[in-house]
Write a protein that holds these residues in place. Structure first.
Motif, PDB file in Angstrom:
ATOM      1  N   SER A 120       0.835  -1.198   0.000  1.00 45.84           N
ATOM      2  CA  SER A 120       0.000   0.000   0.000  1.00 45.84           C
ATOM      3  C   SER A 120       0.874   1.254   0.000  1.00 45.84           C
ATOM      4  CB  SER A 120      -0.889  -0.003   1.247  1.00 45.84           C
ATOM      5  OG  SER A 120      -0.097   0.200   2.410  1.00 45.84           O
ATOM      6  N   SER A 121       0.207   2.401  -0.013  1.00 44.34           N
ATOM      7  CA  SER A 121       0.929   3.676   0.014  1.00 44.34           C
ATOM      8  C   SER A 121       1.581   3.932   1.370  1.00 44.34           C
ATOM      9  CB  SER A 121      -0.022   4.816  -0.335  1.00 44.34           C
ATOM     10  OG  SER A 121      -1.105   4.848   0.579  1.00 44.34           O
ATOM     11  N   GLN A 122       1.349   3.034   2.334  1.00 50.31           N
ATOM     12  CA  GLN A 122       1.969   3.201   3.655  1.00 50.31           C
ATOM     13  C   GLN A 122       3.498   3.181   3.578  1.00 50.31           C
ATOM     14  OE1 GLN A 122       0.319   0.360   6.445  1.00 50.31           O
ATOM     15  NE2 GLN A 122      -1.771   0.964   5.978  1.00 50.31           N
ATOM     16  N   ARG A 123       4.036   2.546   2.564  1.00 49.28           N
ATOM     17  CA  ARG A 123       5.509   2.503   2.451  1.00 49.28           C
ATOM     18  C   ARG A 123       6.084   3.907   2.254  1.00 49.28           C
ATOM     19  NH1 ARG A 123       7.195  -1.412  -2.137  1.00 49.28           N
ATOM     20  NH2 ARG A 123       9.252  -0.806  -1.438  1.00 49.28           N
ATOM     21  N   MET A 158      -2.604 -15.535   3.350  1.00 48.51           N
ATOM     22  CA  MET A 158      -1.224 -15.466   2.863  1.00 48.51           C
ATOM     23  C   MET A 158      -1.183 -15.184   1.365  1.00 48.51           C
ATOM     24  SD  MET A 158       0.402 -18.595   5.102  1.00 48.51           S
ATOM     25  CE  MET A 158       1.886 -18.767   4.094  1.00 48.51           C
ATOM     26  N   ALA A 159      -2.113 -15.795   0.622  1.00 47.16           N
ATOM     27  CA  ALA A 159      -2.153 -15.595  -0.839  1.00 47.16           C
ATOM     28  C   ALA A 159      -2.507 -14.158  -1.190  1.00 47.16           C
ATOM     29  CB  ALA A 159      -3.155 -16.557  -1.468  1.00 47.16           C
ATOM     30  N   ALA A 160      -3.275 -13.504  -0.311  1.00 47.96           N
ATOM     31  CA  ALA A 160      -3.667 -12.114  -0.554  1.00 47.96           C
ATOM     32  C   ALA A 160      -2.548 -11.143  -0.187  1.00 47.96           C
ATOM     33  CB  ALA A 160      -4.928 -11.779   0.248  1.00 47.96           C
ATOM     34  N   GLN A 161      -1.569 -11.626   0.580  1.00 47.11           N
ATOM     35  CA  GLN A 161      -0.450 -10.775   0.962  1.00 47.11           C
ATOM     36  C   GLN A 161       0.671 -10.907  -0.074  1.00 47.11           C
ATOM     37  OE1 GLN A 161       0.508 -12.092   5.020  1.00 47.11           O
ATOM     38  NE2 GLN A 161      -0.905 -10.579   5.864  1.00 47.11           N
ATOM     39  N   MET A 162       1.597  -9.961  -0.009  1.00 46.94           N
ATOM     40  CA  MET A 162       2.768 -10.015  -0.882  1.00 46.94           C
ATOM     41  C   MET A 162       3.536 -11.316  -0.629  1.00 46.94           C
ATOM     42  SD  MET A 162       5.861  -7.222  -0.985  1.00 46.94           S
ATOM     43  CE  MET A 162       5.075  -6.035  -2.049  1.00 46.94           C
ATOM     44  N   SER A 163       4.159 -11.852  -1.665  1.00 49.06           N
ATOM     45  CA  SER A 163       4.908 -13.101  -1.495  1.00 49.06           C
ATOM     46  C   SER A 163       6.119 -12.884  -0.594  1.00 49.06           C
ATOM     47  CB  SER A 163       5.374 -13.630  -2.850  1.00 49.06           C
ATOM     48  OG  SER A 163       6.440 -12.828  -3.342  1.00 49.06           O
ATOM     49  N   ARG A 164       6.545 -13.957   0.043  1.00 47.08           N
ATOM     50  CA  ARG A 164       7.698 -13.881   0.950  1.00 47.08           C
ATOM     51  C   ARG A 164       8.937 -13.349   0.221  1.00 47.08           C
ATOM     52  NH1 ARG A 164      10.815 -19.031   3.708  1.00 47.08           N
ATOM     53  NH2 ARG A 164      12.058 -17.837   5.216  1.00 47.08           N
ATOM     54  N   ASP A 165       9.181 -13.838  -0.987  1.00 46.39           N
ATOM     55  CA  ASP A 165      10.359 -13.399  -1.753  1.00 46.39           C
ATOM     56  C   ASP A 165      10.318 -11.901  -2.046  1.00 46.39           C
ATOM     57  OD1 ASP A 165      11.384 -15.950  -1.758  1.00 46.39           O
ATOM     58  OD2 ASP A 165      10.755 -16.412  -3.804  1.00 46.39           O
ATOM     59  N   SER A 166       9.127 -11.400  -2.413  1.00 45.92           N
ATOM     60  CA  SER A 166       8.992  -9.972  -2.723  1.00 45.92           C
ATOM     61  C   SER A 166       9.209  -9.112  -1.481  1.00 45.92           C
ATOM     62  CB  SER A 166       7.603  -9.688  -3.304  1.00 45.92           C
ATOM     63  OG  SER A 166       7.417 -10.409  -4.499  1.00 45.92           O
ATOM     64  N   ARG A 167       8.688  -9.590  -0.347  1.00 42.73           N
ATOM     65  CA  ARG A 167       8.897  -8.858   0.914  1.00 42.73           C
ATOM     66  C   ARG A 167      10.384  -8.768   1.233  1.00 42.73           C
ATOM     67  NH1 ARG A 167       4.363 -11.323   3.109  1.00 42.73           N
ATOM     68  NH2 ARG A 167       5.611 -13.058   3.858  1.00 42.73           N
ATOM     69  N   LEU A 168      11.066  -9.912   1.142  1.00 40.70           N
ATOM     70  CA  LEU A 168      12.498  -9.943   1.479  1.00 40.70           C
ATOM     71  C   LEU A 168      13.300  -9.047   0.535  1.00 40.70           C
ATOM     72  CD1 LEU A 168      12.888 -13.737   2.317  1.00 40.70           C
ATOM     73  CD2 LEU A 168      13.033 -11.824   3.926  1.00 40.70           C
ATOM     74  N   ALA A 169      12.898  -9.007  -0.736  1.00 41.19           N
ATOM     75  CA  ALA A 169      13.610  -8.169  -1.713  1.00 41.19           C
ATOM     76  C   ALA A 169      13.472  -6.686  -1.398  1.00 41.19           C
ATOM     77  CB  ALA A 169      13.089  -8.468  -3.121  1.00 41.19           C
ATOM     78  N   ALA A 170      12.364  -6.314  -0.730  1.00 42.98           N
ATOM     79  CA  ALA A 170      12.110  -4.902  -0.417  1.00 42.98           C
ATOM     80  C   ALA A 170      12.727  -4.467   0.909  1.00 42.98           C
ATOM     81  CB  ALA A 170      10.604  -4.657  -0.378  1.00 42.98           C
ATOM     82  N   ALA A 171      13.273  -5.418   1.658  1.00 47.84           N
ATOM     83  CA  ALA A 171      13.742  -5.123   3.014  1.00 47.84           C
ATOM     84  C   ALA A 171      15.088  -4.401   3.033  1.00 47.84           C
ATOM     85  CB  ALA A 171      13.864  -6.419   3.808  1.00 47.84           C
TER      86      ALA A 171
END
Length: 202
Positions: A120-123, A158-171
């Motif tokens: 979301s735009s919260q980032r 979990m399926a509605a949330q961002m994938s684990r890989d995508s989250r880790l890539a953004a960290a």
């Protein structure tokens, strides 16, 4: 003087974000919890709750006049269009409240804890992103035990949330919360010291 560092903490359901934020709060850091804000904007008597009742029907309102979050969750996680409708209503209200709370935080750095930080735009509210990470099997077992939800519902969330890989890539920083609490304590201490340094350098 520039404003204090704003830190976003996120992770998939059951990853243990609150275990991290509680440890930061005990060190005097102000934490804005998007889940709490999300509950506040749909409190009994709010115009948002009235619109939700009109749209979804009385079955999502409990006997005491509050939102029946479990009933609503079952609807929106089985129908993407309904979830989108709910997000269009609540996300602007949540964003407004978060921005206000972060602006008035007085600690060395401020934390926004949000499961939807990266979706979301919260980032845009934060300068540094911390992802609390566990394997998906741990997410499922913890969430089933905590919320008494079926594995099917947990997997839908979990399926509605961002994938684990995508989250880790953004960290910018990753906290591995799959081990013992003592290991988490060490990681949070190191994180706190790092964030104090980053904030002081602004």
């Amino acid at each position: 003087m520039s404003k204090a560092l704003r830190v976003g903490i996120t992770g998939g359901i059951g990853s243990g974000k609150s275990a991290v934020t509680e440890r930061l709060q005990s060190r005097g850091i102000e934490v804005v919890d998007a889940d709490i804000v999300a509950r506040e904007v749909v409190e009994a008597g709010s115009s948002a709750l009235e619109k939700i009742a009109q749209h979804f029907g009385k079955e999502v309102i409990s006997a005491d006049g509050n939102l029946d979050r479990a009933a609503l969750r079952r609807i929106v996680f089985s129908d993407p269009d309904q979830r989108l409708w709910l997000e269009r209503l609540t996300h602007p209200l949540i964003g407004e409240s978060i921005a206000q709370q972060l602006a008035t935080a007085a600690s060395s750095y401020a934390v926004l804890s949000s499961p939807l930080l990266l979706e979301s735009s919260q980032r845009d509210f934060v300068d540094h992103i911390v992802v609390v990470d566990v394997p998906e099997s741990v997410q499922i077992s913890r969430t089933k035990a905590r919320d008494n939800n079926s594995e099917e519902l947990v997997r839908a969330i979990m399926a509605a949330q961002m994938s684990r890989d995508s989250r880790l890539a953004a960290a910018d920083t990753v906290i591995d919360n799959s081990g013992a609490l003592a290991e988490l304590d060490q990681q949070v201490t190191a994180l706190h010291e790092k964030l104090l340094r980053l904030s002081a350098a602004r």
